[in-house]
Design a protein around this motif. Structure first.
Motif, short mmCIF file in Angstrom:
data_model
loop_
_atom_site.label_atom_id
_atom_site.label_comp_id
_atom_site.label_asym_id
_atom_site.label_seq_id
_atom_site.Cartn_x
_atom_site.Cartn_y
_atom_site.Cartn_z
N GLU A 186 30.75 43.40 10.91
CA GLU A 186 30.99 44.84 10.74
C GLU A 186 29.99 45.63 11.58
OE1 GLU A 186 28.49 45.81 6.70
OE2 GLU A 186 30.49 44.94 6.49
N VAL A 187 30.40 46.85 11.95
CA VAL A 187 29.54 47.77 12.70
C VAL A 187 29.80 49.18 12.19
CG1 VAL A 187 29.49 46.35 14.80
CG2 VAL A 187 31.30 48.07 14.51
N ASP A 188 28.93 50.09 12.54
CA ASP A 188 29.22 51.48 12.19
C ASP A 188 29.86 52.18 13.38
OD1 ASP A 188 27.11 51.88 13.85
OD2 ASP A 188 25.92 53.09 12.47
N LEU A 189 30.39 53.37 13.15
CA LEU A 189 31.16 54.07 14.17
C LEU A 189 30.39 54.26 15.47
CD1 LEU A 189 32.97 56.82 12.06
CD2 LEU A 189 34.02 54.88 13.20
N SER A 190 29.11 54.58 15.37
CA SER A 190 28.33 54.87 16.57
C SER A 190 28.22 53.66 17.50
CB SER A 190 26.93 55.36 16.19
OG SER A 190 26.22 54.34 15.50
N GLN A 191 28.37 52.47 16.95
CA GLN A 191 28.22 51.27 17.77
C GLN A 191 29.47 50.94 18.59
OE1 GLN A 191 26.69 48.94 14.29
NE2 GLN A 191 25.28 48.13 15.81
N LEU A 192 30.56 51.62 18.33
CA LEU A 192 31.79 51.35 19.07
C LEU A 192 31.68 51.69 20.55
CD1 LEU A 192 34.54 52.53 16.54
CD2 LEU A 192 33.63 50.22 16.91
N LEU A 214 40.36 56.60 17.38
CA LEU A 214 39.02 56.81 17.93
C LEU A 214 38.68 58.29 17.99
CD1 LEU A 214 39.05 54.18 20.83
CD2 LEU A 214 37.78 54.03 18.68
N GLN A 215 39.64 59.10 18.44
CA GLN A 215 39.40 60.54 18.52
C GLN A 215 39.20 61.14 17.14
OE1 GLN A 215 42.92 61.59 20.75
NE2 GLN A 215 41.87 61.47 22.72
N ASN A 216 39.98 60.67 16.16
CA ASN A 216 39.81 61.16 14.79
C ASN A 216 38.46 60.76 14.21
OD1 ASN A 216 42.30 62.38 14.76
ND2 ASN A 216 43.34 60.67 13.76
N TRP A 217 37.90 59.68 14.70
CA TRP A 217 36.57 59.25 14.27
C TRP A 217 35.46 59.97 15.02
CZ3 TRP A 217 37.86 53.31 14.63
CH2 TRP A 217 38.65 52.96 13.55
N GLY A 218 35.84 60.89 15.92
CA GLY A 218 34.84 61.65 16.66
C GLY A 218 34.29 60.93 17.88
N ILE A 219 35.00 59.94 18.36
CA ILE A 219 34.54 59.16 19.51
C ILE A 219 35.24 59.66 20.77
CG2 ILE A 219 34.51 56.87 20.58
CD1 ILE A 219 34.29 55.72 17.75
N ASN A 220 34.44 60.02 21.77
CA ASN A 220 34.97 60.47 23.05
C ASN A 220 35.40 59.26 23.86
OD1 ASN A 220 35.43 61.51 25.63
ND2 ASN A 220 33.81 63.05 25.43
N LEU A 221 36.68 59.22 24.23
CA LEU A 221 37.21 58.05 24.94
C LEU A 221 36.51 57.80 26.26
CD1 LEU A 221 41.03 58.58 24.28
CD2 LEU A 221 39.45 57.11 23.05
N SER A 222 36.00 58.86 26.88
CA SER A 222 35.32 58.71 28.17
C SER A 222 33.99 57.97 28.02
CB SER A 222 35.09 60.08 28.81
OG SER A 222 34.21 60.86 28.00
N ASP A 270 32.49 53.71 8.01
CA ASP A 270 32.69 55.14 8.23
C ASP A 270 31.55 55.90 7.54
OD1 ASP A 270 33.48 57.71 8.59
OD2 ASP A 270 35.50 57.45 7.78
N ASN A 271 30.52 56.20 8.30
CA ASN A 271 29.35 56.87 7.72
C ASN A 271 29.22 58.32 8.19
OD1 ASN A 271 28.79 56.24 10.34
ND2 ASN A 271 26.68 55.57 9.98
N ARG A 272 30.36 58.91 8.57
CA ARG A 272 30.30 60.28 9.08
C ARG A 272 29.83 61.27 8.03
NH1 ARG A 272 36.32 60.74 11.16
NH2 ARG A 272 36.52 59.30 9.38
N GLU A 273 30.16 61.02 6.76
CA GLU A 273 29.77 61.94 5.70
C GLU A 273 28.46 61.51 5.04
OE1 GLU A 273 31.45 64.67 5.24
OE2 GLU A 273 32.88 64.06 6.78
N GLY A 274 27.81 60.49 5.59
CA GLY A 274 26.62 59.93 4.97
C GLY A 274 25.39 60.81 5.15
N ASN A 275 24.39 60.56 4.31
CA ASN A 275 23.11 61.26 4.44
C ASN A 275 22.08 60.28 5.00
OD1 ASN A 275 22.51 59.55 2.29
ND2 ASN A 275 22.95 61.14 0.77
N GLY A 276 20.82 60.69 4.97
CA GLY A 276 19.77 59.85 5.52
C GLY A 276 19.65 58.52 4.82
N ALA A 277 19.82 58.54 3.49
CA ALA A 277 19.70 57.30 2.72
C ALA A 277 20.76 56.30 3.13
CB ALA A 277 19.81 57.60 1.23
N MET A 278 21.99 56.82 3.35
CA MET A 278 23.07 55.92 3.74
C MET A 278 22.77 55.30 5.09
SD MET A 278 27.13 56.64 4.24
CE MET A 278 27.48 56.52 2.50
N THR A 279 22.28 56.09 6.03
CA THR A 279 21.96 55.57 7.34
C THR A 279 20.94 54.45 7.25
OG1 THR A 279 22.38 57.73 8.31
CG2 THR A 279 21.12 56.18 9.64
N THR A 280 19.97 54.61 6.36
CA THR A 280 18.94 53.58 6.18
C THR A 280 19.55 52.28 5.68
OG1 THR A 280 17.29 55.26 5.68
CG2 THR A 280 16.79 53.01 4.99
#
Length: 352
Positions: A186-192, A214-222, A270-280
């Motif tokens: 597994e990976v988080d969205l930013s790692q894609l 990908l676009q709905n996840w906020g990832i720029n295809l470029s 999907d950690n887009r709605e996460g806070n600092g604790a979730m990121t940790t």
């Protein structure tokens, strides 16, 4: 006025398509003088030139271009009428023309065709496989009685085609054994954006849905590092098995490889709605050892409840022409597909 005949129209279309009298004669298994006579009689009857003779070559004239379009419509309608008449025998004989996008045609549709054939063994089924866009256009032009696609119907065709969901499928992000994600699982969205990608062509329904997700996840295809683009999912799958990239692909296509362990489906946190604790916690979880991941440690299982996983669910659409005559065979096959939905044979769609 004698008027034109269907035979003359068939001969004219053969000449228009080949731009050659002799080749048209060979195609129709008639003599070259018979072809010349048919074209001459049409030109004499209506006082127009259908073809310009330029030396030993011919070019279609303006009147010929008009007749080519209308003649094709007439012969298509005649063919449909003949098929409809043949089907007035309790569907013991007849032909069903289907068009399907590649994933559906290779992995989902065969069981439906087999079910239909078991009930109507005398029916001939002609199924063409192509990308979703080609199937949509072909259905709009009358090449298929029904189309089945996993991509969206283009706005330009939505007034021409009726479309209805008959099943659904999930796209999965998969990697081969050489890829570092294979051990992670597994990976988080930013790692894609941090890995090479193998993609399908833009006309592919799979690619359209994957890019939308990908676009709905906020990832720029470029921002993606696309190293290979293929026309088929099988090619993309083979490249992933032998390389280091990732791809988005139908779960139907990789079920066997995942079971054998040559590919692994990667869950996306999907950690887009996460806070600092979730990121940790995500960071800690990705730092787990390979051994912990492989045995599904209690620590990992307890942490998994903290996150939602992003999924890509896509519909399978049945499409047909809104106004074109629909044969009895087509109606029966269509009803079989619709019944499978009513029987709950597919998962409910969820919104990304």
């Amino acid at each position: 006025m004698a008027g034109m005949t269907l035979e003359q129209l068939k001969i004219f279309l053969a000449v228009a398509q080949n731009l050659h009298f002799t080749r048209a004669a060979e195609e129709l298994y008639i003599t070259q003088p018979a072809v010349s006579a048919a074209i001459h009689n049409l030109e004499q009857e209506y006082g127009v030139k259908l073809f310009h003779r330029i030396g030993r070559h011919i070019e279609i004239a303006e009147a010929g271009k008009l007749l080519q379009v209308e003649a094709q419509k007439v012969l298509d309608q005649v063919s449909l009428t003949e098929r409809g008449l043949r089907e007035l025998n309790n569907l013991q004989r007849g032909e069903l023309k289907l068009g399907s996008s590649l994933t559906i045609g290779n992995y989902w549709l065969p069981s439906k065709i087999s079910e239909f054939k078991s009930q109507y063994p005398g029916i001939q089924i002609d199924c063409t496989l192509a990308n979703a866009e080609t199937i949509c256009v072909g259905t709009a032009m009358g090449q298929f009685d029904l189309g089945l696609v996993e991509g969206d119907v283009k706005p330009a065709l939505q007034n021409t085609l009726d479309y209805e969901i008959v099943a659904s499928d999930r796209l999965q992000i998969v990697v081969g054994q050489k890829h570092p994600w294979f051990e992670w699982g597994e990976v988080d969205l930013s790692q894609l954006t941090q890995t090479p990608w193998v993609m399908r062509v833009r006309e592919s329904g799979t690619q359209q849905r994957f890019e939308e997700a990908l676009q709905n996840w906020g990832i720029n295809l470029s921002e993606l590092n696309v190293i290979l683009v293929f026309t088929s999912g099988e090619m993309a799958k083979a490249a992933i098995e032998n390389g280091v990239g990732a791809t988005g692909i139908s779960e139907l296509m990789v079920k066997k490889e995942i079971q054998l362990g040559t590919l692994r489906a990667i869950r996306v946190i999907d950690n887009r709605e996460g806070n600092g604790a979730m990121t940790t916690v995500v960071t800690e979880r990705l730092a787990l050892t390979s051994a912990e991941r492989s045995r599904g440690s209690e620590a990992e299982r307890s942490r998994s409840a903290d996150y939602a996983y992003a999924e890509i669910v896509r519909p399978f659409f049945k499409i047909k022409h809104r106004q074109r005559f629909q044969t009895a065979l087509s109606k029966v096959f269509e009803q079989m597909l619709i019944s499978s939905v009513l029987d709950g044979s597919h998962q409910h769609l969820s919104v990304i």
